[in-house]
Scaffold this motif. Structure first.
Motif, PDB file in Angstrom:
ATOM      1  N   VAL A 465       0.766  -0.961   0.059  1.00 31.95           N
ATOM      2  CA  VAL A 465      -0.224  -0.207   0.036  1.00 31.95           C
ATOM      3  C   VAL A 465       0.944   1.320  -0.184  1.00 31.95           C
ATOM      4  O   VAL A 465       1.783   0.987   0.441  1.00 31.95           O
ATOM      5  CB  VAL A 465      -0.897  -0.048   1.233  1.00 31.95           C
ATOM      6  N   ASN A 466       0.792   2.121  -0.760  1.00 31.74           N
ATOM      7  CA  ASN A 466       0.635   3.636  -0.594  1.00 31.74           C
ATOM      8  C   ASN A 466      -0.184   4.532  -0.987  1.00 31.74           C
ATOM      9  O   ASN A 466      -0.770   4.624  -1.295  1.00 31.74           O
ATOM     10  CB  ASN A 466       1.547   3.822  -2.010  1.00 31.74           C
ATOM     11  N   THR A 467      -0.007   5.790   0.375  1.00 32.69           N
ATOM     12  CA  THR A 467      -1.078   6.316   0.196  1.00 32.69           C
ATOM     13  C   THR A 467       0.210   7.913  -0.346  1.00 32.69           C
ATOM     14  O   THR A 467       0.835   8.524  -0.085  1.00 32.69           O
ATOM     15  CB  THR A 467      -1.898   7.120   1.359  1.00 32.69           C
ATOM     16  N   VAL A 468      -1.488   7.883  -1.440  1.00 29.00           N
ATOM     17  CA  VAL A 468      -0.944   9.623  -1.772  1.00 29.00           C
ATOM     18  C   VAL A 468      -2.522  10.305  -1.279  1.00 29.00           C
ATOM     19  O   VAL A 468      -3.389  10.375  -0.881  1.00 29.00           O
ATOM     20  CB  VAL A 468      -1.089   9.809  -3.310  1.00 29.00           C
ATOM     21  N   LYS A 469      -1.625  12.463  -1.366  1.00 28.45           N
ATOM     22  CA  LYS A 469      -3.511  12.424  -1.384  1.00 28.45           C
ATOM     23  C   LYS A 469      -4.529  12.924  -2.592  1.00 28.45           C
ATOM     24  O   LYS A 469      -3.858  12.813  -3.107  1.00 28.45           O
ATOM     25  CB  LYS A 469      -2.720  14.351  -1.486  1.00 28.45           C
ATOM     26  N   PRO A 470      -5.673  12.753  -2.051  1.00 27.40           N
ATOM     27  CA  PRO A 470      -6.572  12.566  -3.083  1.00 27.40           C
ATOM     28  C   PRO A 470      -6.369  13.043  -3.981  1.00 27.40           C
ATOM     29  O   PRO A 470      -6.830  13.205  -5.293  1.00 27.40           O
ATOM     30  CB  PRO A 470      -8.351  12.605  -1.906  1.00 27.40           C
ATOM     31  N   GLU A 471      -6.196  14.859  -3.813  1.00 23.66           N
ATOM     32  CA  GLU A 471      -5.771  15.774  -5.891  1.00 23.66           C
ATOM     33  C   GLU A 471      -4.795  15.279  -6.615  1.00 23.66           C
ATOM     34  O   GLU A 471      -4.902  15.556  -7.572  1.00 23.66           O
ATOM     35  CB  GLU A 471      -5.267  16.717  -4.395  1.00 23.66           C
ATOM     36  N   ILE A 472      -3.744  13.935  -6.371  1.00 22.91           N
ATOM     37  CA  ILE A 472      -3.130  13.394  -7.326  1.00 22.91           C
ATOM     38  C   ILE A 472      -4.102  12.547  -7.926  1.00 22.91           C
ATOM     39  O   ILE A 472      -4.054  12.266  -9.248  1.00 22.91           O
ATOM     40  CB  ILE A 472      -2.099  12.530  -6.252  1.00 22.91           C
ATOM     41  N   PHE A 473      -5.053  12.254  -7.057  1.00 21.38           N
ATOM     42  CA  PHE A 473      -5.933  10.915  -8.479  1.00 21.38           C
ATOM     43  C   PHE A 473      -6.192  12.198  -9.089  1.00 21.38           C
ATOM     44  O   PHE A 473      -7.087  12.092 -10.934  1.00 21.38           O
ATOM     45  CB  PHE A 473      -7.100  10.549  -7.704  1.00 21.38           C
ATOM     46  N   TYR A 474      -6.821  13.327  -9.341  1.00 22.43           N
ATOM     47  CA  TYR A 474      -8.534  14.683  -9.875  1.00 22.43           C
ATOM     48  C   TYR A 474      -7.298  15.194 -10.974  1.00 22.43           C
ATOM     49  O   TYR A 474      -7.415  15.631 -11.879  1.00 22.43           O
ATOM     50  CB  TYR A 474      -8.819  15.364  -8.771  1.00 22.43           C
ATOM     51  N   GLU A 475      -5.651  14.691 -10.017  1.00 26.19           N
ATOM     52  CA  GLU A 475      -4.558  15.728 -10.922  1.00 26.19           C
ATOM     53  C   GLU A 475      -4.232  14.634 -12.695  1.00 26.19           C
ATOM     54  O   GLU A 475      -4.011  14.664 -13.660  1.00 26.19           O
ATOM     55  CB  GLU A 475      -3.669  16.011 -10.401  1.00 26.19           C
ATOM     56  N   TRP A 476      -4.401  13.964 -12.091  1.00 24.99           N
ATOM     57  CA  TRP A 476      -4.222  12.424 -13.072  1.00 24.99           C
ATOM     58  C   TRP A 476      -5.386  12.302 -13.804  1.00 24.99           C
ATOM     59  O   TRP A 476      -4.827  12.276 -15.161  1.00 24.99           O
ATOM     60  CB  TRP A 476      -4.377  11.189 -12.050  1.00 24.99           C
ATOM     61  N   SER A 477      -6.465  12.416 -13.658  1.00 28.39           N
ATOM     62  CA  SER A 477      -7.571  12.563 -14.557  1.00 28.39           C
ATOM     63  C   SER A 477      -7.432  13.915 -15.453  1.00 28.39           C
ATOM     64  O   SER A 477      -7.597  14.256 -17.192  1.00 28.39           O
ATOM     65  CB  SER A 477      -8.609  12.741 -13.584  1.00 28.39           C
ATOM     66  N   GLY A 478      -6.668  14.909 -14.938  1.00 26.49           N
ATOM     67  CA  GLY A 478      -6.910  15.700 -16.047  1.00 26.49           C
ATOM     68  C   GLY A 478      -5.586  16.309 -16.140  1.00 26.49           C
ATOM     69  O   GLY A 478      -6.033  16.663 -18.008  1.00 26.49           O
ATOM     70  N   ALA A 479      -4.500  15.334 -16.227  1.00 26.79           N
ATOM     71  CA  ALA A 479      -3.328  15.233 -17.022  1.00 26.79           C
ATOM     72  C   ALA A 479      -3.630  14.096 -18.572  1.00 26.79           C
ATOM     73  O   ALA A 479      -3.113  14.088 -19.603  1.00 26.79           O
ATOM     74  CB  ALA A 479      -2.450  14.745 -16.551  1.00 26.79           C
ATOM     75  N   ASN A 480      -4.418  13.068 -18.244  1.00 30.24           N
ATOM     76  CA  ASN A 480      -4.826  11.890 -19.004  1.00 30.24           C
ATOM     77  C   ASN A 480      -6.142  12.201 -19.931  1.00 30.24           C
ATOM     78  O   ASN A 480      -5.887  11.818 -21.013  1.00 30.24           O
ATOM     79  CB  ASN A 480      -5.298  10.917 -17.896  1.00 30.24           C
TER      80      ASN A 480
END
Length: 511
Positions: A465-480
């Protein structure tokens, strides 16, 4: 007294009482026959001899035997591509005025799904049915005078080759009835803004001018919008600026995984009503408060079929094997997972929409979304569905009192021992050690899923398991893809996509 609200509520109550109890099975038969009649003279209808289906003793059985399964790639390659070459009467009479752009969860080039005027009408009619169902919910009359925030993709549709293109939420919002426009927020001007961050900034700036009673949209993007409004006005919760907010209609994904983080933004409880609007049509909505299941819209231009959820029936590319068993609404069983197949007034035929569902009440045709066919992890026999993943993540939230609105997972070999492991990324703010989270996840999944437990005793060696801030997921969606609208985070990735994800995370978390 809220006179207008009382009048609207009274009309809804009366309308609900005069609507006779429906028979979903009979309605589905009528829908299929009407679809076949309307499309019998199209290229598709003539190729598959719809006339013979209409003349058969059992059109439902004949339909299933005569028409193959399609996914987007096969239907587009063989048929819909002709629409872009100027042909008409391909899979539905005429040519569509709209195409819904949907990148789904793959991040690849957008799908272009036909949206006919009949489908626009069907979506509007389903919306009216959902409003009628509000009679079953305990809402005060003044609720029906409040404004509704519908947060989807931009309504500024692109003109192309004689039709308009955009996400289905933007197409739907651009076709709202004239009488509803006074209630609709953020309003036509802001809704046309293409850039998600700019649109949300405008919403935050105008928020204090509105009296919002209801929200509608995908949970992750609604949360981000609420956080922006709260931050902009330096609030403790959203009810400090929208005190009359009473209802949230979720759409496209299950709300439960977001429940804890969503509620943290509220000052008081609100009514959550699940809705199932996909690029291909308005599938279902929650019709009564006693359950969070949704009622299939069985009399409104969509015919449903159901393939048992079994990895043996799914090809490597996510399509369905042609000899997979398929059931009608009359033949399904409750509490079993099925792959959803639809045929619609937009000219989709025996079409794999990509979602899996289960029936909670067959007589009422009530369902729950249980996952995506591409969110099914079966590496080394783990047979892990997204609903099992989400349930395990919820147990983590309860065990450690944390919020985990987003996650993704992949199965890959560990370079140290060349064995398979599950690698999880959790979107959360927590100081709980990753090892503790991994141990709890693993234990929960073994307890809930026999196949996973067998895999863990053999070829699946462990969990990271790795934890990251939830915002990383939204930035990923924005980038892809892009932010907002119908965009959903992929819960399961293959090794290639996961390598891109890990590189993205590393780049955006350095320092």
């Amino acid at each position: 007294m809220a006179i207008l609200g009382a009048l609207i509520k009274g009309i809804i109550d009366i309308s609900d009482k005069i609507i006779a109890e429906s028979n979903p099975i009979d309605e589905q038969r009528e829908v299929l026959i009407e679809l076949l009649r309307k499309a019998k003279n199209t290229q598709f209808g003539e190729h598959y001899n719809f006339e013979s289906l209409l003349d058969s003793e059992n059109p439902l059985t004949a339909f299933a035997e005569q028409i193959p399964f399609f996914d987007y790639n096969s239907l587009n390659k063989q048929w819909w591509s002709k629409l872009h070459e100027g042909e008409s009467d391909v899979t539905w009479p005429g040519t569509p005025d709209y195409f819904a752009l949907s990148s789904g969860t793959t991040g690849k080039t957008s799908k272009r799904i036909p949206v006919t005027n009949e489908m626009i009408d069907a979506i509007r009619n389903a919306g009216i049915k959902q409003v009628g169902a509000l009679a079953h919910f305990d809402l005060e009359a003044d609720f029906f005078e409040k404004e509704i925030m519908m947060l989807g993709s931009s309504t500024d549709l692109a003109e192309k080759d004689g039709h308009q293109e955009g996400e289905i939420s933007g197409i739907s919002a651009s076709n709202i009835p004239f009488w509803f426009r006074g209630y609709y927020k953020p309003g036509e001007e802001i809704a046309k803004i293409e850039d998600w961050d700019e649109r949300v900034q405008h919403i935050a700036e105008k928020a204090e001018d509105w009296d919002i009673g209801a929200l509608s949209g995908i949970p992750s993007w609604i949360e981000l919008m609420l956080e922006k409004v709260i931050e902009h006005h330096n609030l403790n919760n959203i009810h400090e600026i929208w005190p009359n907010l009473q209802v949230y209609t979720s759409g496209g994904v299950a709300f439960q995984p977001y429940e804890k983080s969503f509620n943290a933004l509220l000052g008081k409880p609100i009514t959550v009503i699940d809705t199932y609007l996909a690029s291909e049509g308005f599938i279902a909505f929650q019709a009564r408060p006693e359950t969070d299941a949704m009622k299939l819209v069985t009399n409104n231009g969509i015919y449903f079929e159901f393939v048992p959820m079994n990895p043996d029936y799914i090809n490597e590319d996510g399509s369905i094997v042609q000899d997979a068993p398929v059931y009608t609404l009359a033949e399904v069983e409750e509490e079993k997972d099925y792959i959803l197949i639809i045929s619609t007034v937009s000219g989709t035929w025996r079409y794999l929409i990509g979602d899996t569902i289960k029936f909670t009440d067959k007589a009422r045709a009530e369902i729950k979304i249980t996952g995506r066919t591409k969110f099914f992890l079966n590496t080394v026999g783990s047979q892990l569905s997204v609903n099992k993943m989400e349930a395990a993540v919820q147990e983590l939230e309860e065990e450690f009192d944390i919020k985990i609105p987003e996650f993704t997972i992949a199965a890959k070999r560990n370079p140290v021992d060349d064995e398979f492991y599950h690698y999880w990324y959790l979107g959360t703010e927590t100081t709980v050690p990753n090892e503790e989270l991994a141990s709890k996840l693993d234990a929960s999944l073994q307890a809930a899923n026999k196949n996973y437990g067998v895999a863990r005793s053999k070829a699946l060696k462990g969990v990271f398991v790795n934890t990251v801030k939830p915002e990383i997921f939204y930035e990923w969606s924005g980038a892809n893809k892009k932010k907002g609208g119908q965009v959903k985070m992929e819960k399961v990735m293959n090794e290639e996509k996961f390598a891109e994800w890990e590189a993205f995370v590393k780049e955006h978390t350095q320092g």
